[in-house]
Structure formats: C-alpha cells, structure tokens
Design an enzyme around this catalytic site. Structure first.
Site, PDB file in Angstrom:
ATOM      1  CG  ASN A   8      -1.750   1.222   1.379  1.00 40.56           C
ATOM      2  OD1 ASN A   8      -1.836   2.039   0.464  1.00 40.56           O
ATOM      3  ND2 ASN A   8      -2.385   1.386   2.542  1.00 40.56           N
ATOM      4  CE  LYS A  10      -0.034   3.197   4.890  1.00 43.22           C
ATOM      5  NZ  LYS A  10       0.085   3.265   6.326  1.00 43.22           N
ATOM      6  CG  HIS A  94      -5.840   2.079   5.665  1.00 48.62           C
ATOM      7  ND1 HIS A  94      -5.256   2.989   6.517  1.00 48.62           N
ATOM      8  CD2 HIS A  94      -4.889   1.152   5.385  1.00 48.62           C
ATOM      9  CE1 HIS A  94      -3.993   2.621   6.731  1.00 48.62           C
ATOM     10  NE2 HIS A  94      -3.746   1.523   6.043  1.00 48.62           N
ATOM     11  CD  GLU A  96      -2.651   5.523   6.986  1.00 47.83           C
ATOM     12  OE1 GLU A  96      -2.716   5.537   5.754  1.00 47.83           O
ATOM     13  OE2 GLU A  96      -1.722   4.952   7.615  1.00 47.83           O
ATOM     14  CD  GLU A 165      -3.390  -2.216   7.588  1.00 51.35           C
ATOM     15  OE1 GLU A 165      -2.284  -2.446   7.101  1.00 51.35           O
ATOM     16  OE2 GLU A 165      -4.065  -1.214   7.292  1.00 51.35           O
ATOM     17  N   GLY A 171       3.007   2.392  10.751  1.00 48.93           N
ATOM     18  CA  GLY A 171       3.984   3.461  10.558  1.00 48.93           C
ATOM     19  C   GLY A 171       4.779   3.803  11.806  1.00 48.93           C
ATOM     20  CB  SER A 209       5.621  -1.902  11.822  1.00 51.10           C
ATOM     21  OG  SER A 209       5.292  -0.551  12.128  1.00 51.10           O
TER      22      SER A 209
HETATM   23  P1  13P Z   1       3.249   0.446   7.597  1.00 47.23           P
HETATM   24  O1  13P Z   1       3.692  -0.875   6.998  1.00 47.23           O
HETATM   25  O2  13P Z   1       3.985   1.618   7.048  1.00 47.23           O
HETATM   26  O3  13P Z   1       3.218   0.387   9.083  1.00 47.23           O
HETATM   27  O4  13P Z   1       1.716   0.660   7.114  1.00 47.23           O
HETATM   28  C1  13P Z   1       0.813  -0.366   7.273  1.00 47.23           C
HETATM   29  C2  13P Z   1      -0.434  -0.033   6.541  1.00 47.23           C
HETATM   30  O5  13P Z   1      -1.161   0.858   6.926  1.00 47.23           O
HETATM   31  C3  13P Z   1      -0.745  -0.783   5.315  1.00 47.23           C
HETATM   32  O6  13P Z   1      -2.024  -0.519   4.853  1.00 47.23           O
END
Ligand code: 13P
Length: 250
Positions: A8, A10, A94, A96, A165, A171, A209
């Site tokens: 992903n 983002k 998600h 976010e 997640e 992150g 992560s």
């Molecule tokens: P990270 O791997 O950067 O922690 O992000 C995970 C994520 O949100 C994947 O959709």
C-alpha cells in the site's frame, strides 16, 4: 494456498516511480510464483495496470466512493471506474480513512456494497488504537467494525478479505507480537464464521510495520493468509524480500 502480499503506497510516489517500480518488479518476480497486489494512488492506477500487462500482480485501489452508480459527487471515484482502471481489489476502512475522513461503519457499509456490486473484491481493514488496546477493549472494537461486513453479507464474494491493522502498529515500527496477532486472527476467524454466509470463506491479512526482517515470523503464524505492507512496499528490493518469504511458505 499462497500467502498474499499487498503493498500500500498510501499518498506516495509519482508517475516516474510507478514506471520504475513495475520495471523492477517484473525482474524481481521473474519465474517466482506468488500472489502480490499493489495499491498506488488513484491517479496512477490506469498507468499501473497498463505497465503490468501480463505480469501477474493485482491492482488494488486504496479507497472507493460510497455513492452508487454515477452522478454529481465532485471529486469521487466510483467502484465501476476502479474496475475500468483495472482494479481487482479495493481497501475499505483503512484506519487512516477512519481517522482523517471520519469514515464510520455506515459509510463503510455503503463502500463495501458499491465495491461488491461492481465486482471488486473488498479488503476490509479493522484494528484498534493504542488506547483501546491498553484498555483491553480491542475485541469489542473489532466486533463493532465487523458489523459493516455483516450488513452486506449477502453481497460479498466467495472469498472475503479482512486485514487486521492495529493502529498503534501502523507506521510506528512497533509491530504487534506474534501472540497478539495470532490471538486477534483467531478471534476474527471465529467471528467471521458466525457472520458470513456459508458460501463465503474469510482470508486474513496482517498489516502494521511489516518489513523483510519480521515478515517470516508473521507469515508463519496460524490464521495469517498474507500481509498488507505500507512503507516497506515503497521499494521493490524490500517488497520482494517479503514476497520471497511468502513464497517459501506456500
Ligand atoms: P506500515 O507498513 O507503514 O506500518 O503501514 C501499514 C499499513 O497501513 C498498510 O495498509
């Protein structure tokens, strides 16, 4: 069944990076049977589809409009448009999106429905935040989030993808422990068996992560059918190391 690795991006990358990425991915995946998906920003989806051509990598969208069909919804991208752009999967819910765009179960239910009706496979994301984890409320939080899936159960495809997640692991470099992942995946599998119609089978991803150094341990856990990778998916070198781990386990 093969483990699924999805990158992903983002809100990262540009047209040149998409171009170079596919070129490198093609070399990295040569003769390597695997199940891989890449989610780039909306704008680059048609480019990604065209560049991939016959390379067996699924195109994944990061979001979809909650509105059905077409119409006066300035700025929105419909599920049919995503299909048109070559998408097979779409991330829905998600953390976010939940956090920055206030997407709640009602909105997510509509998005799930739009995706399913357009023939897109939703990857429904769930996960608790740090406070909910510390308070021991995570099962209730996850259960509430699953209500959106339950509401659209009759429209879901035969394989239903859910990504766990934990917000506190996204992150942050703070990956959930093997015990935490296995515990939540077992919970989700049980709940989904109760929620989904008999014709559907759930498959579960872990995200938060994930890197090449921890991918093997995570992918080997019972109930983990793949990983959803954020920052580590931005370079082909790192993503392909994760794919190698997944492939070794198929
Ligand atoms: P990270 O791997 O950067 O922690 O992000 C995970 C994520 O949100 C994947 O959709």
């Amino acid at each position: 069944m093969r483990k699924f690795v999805i990158g992903n991006w983002k809100m990262n990358g540009d047209a040149l990076e998409v171009h170079e990425y596919v070129h490198e991915l093609k070399t990295a995946l040569e003769g390597m049977p695997c199940s891989v998906g890449v989610a780039v920003p909306f704008l680059y989806l048609p480019q990604l589809t065209a560049l991939l051509g016959r390379i067996p990598v699924s195109v994944v969208a990061q979001d979809v409009s909650q509105f059905k069909g077409s119409g006066a919804y300035t700025g929105e991208i419909s599920a049919a448009m995503l299909r048109d752009a070559g998408c097979e999967y779409v991330l829905i819910g998600h953390s976010e999106r939940r956090q920055y765009f206030d997407e709640d179960e009602m909105v997510l239910q509509q998005k799930l429905l739009c995706a399913c009706e357009a023939g897109l496979n939703p990857i429904y994301c769930v996960g608790e935040d740090l406070n909910q984890r510390l308070q021991g409320e995570f099962f209730q939080v996850l259960d509430k989030q699953l209500a959106a899936l339950e509401a659209v159960r009759d429209h879901l495809p035969a394989t239903v993808w859910v990504a766990y997640e934990p917000v506190w692991a996204i992150g942050t470099g703070k990956v959930a422990s093997a015990e935490q992942i296995a515990e939540v995946h077992a919970f989700l599998a049980t709940r989904l068996r109760a929620i989904l119609p008999a014709r559907c089978a759930a498959r579960l991803l872990y995200g938060g992560s994930v890197k090449s150094v921890n991918a093997r341990e995570i992918l080997a856990l019972p109930g983990v059918d793949g990983v959803l990778v954020g920052s580590a998916s931005l370079t082909v070198a790192e993503l392909s190391r994760i794919i190698e781990e997944a492939r070794a386990m198929a």
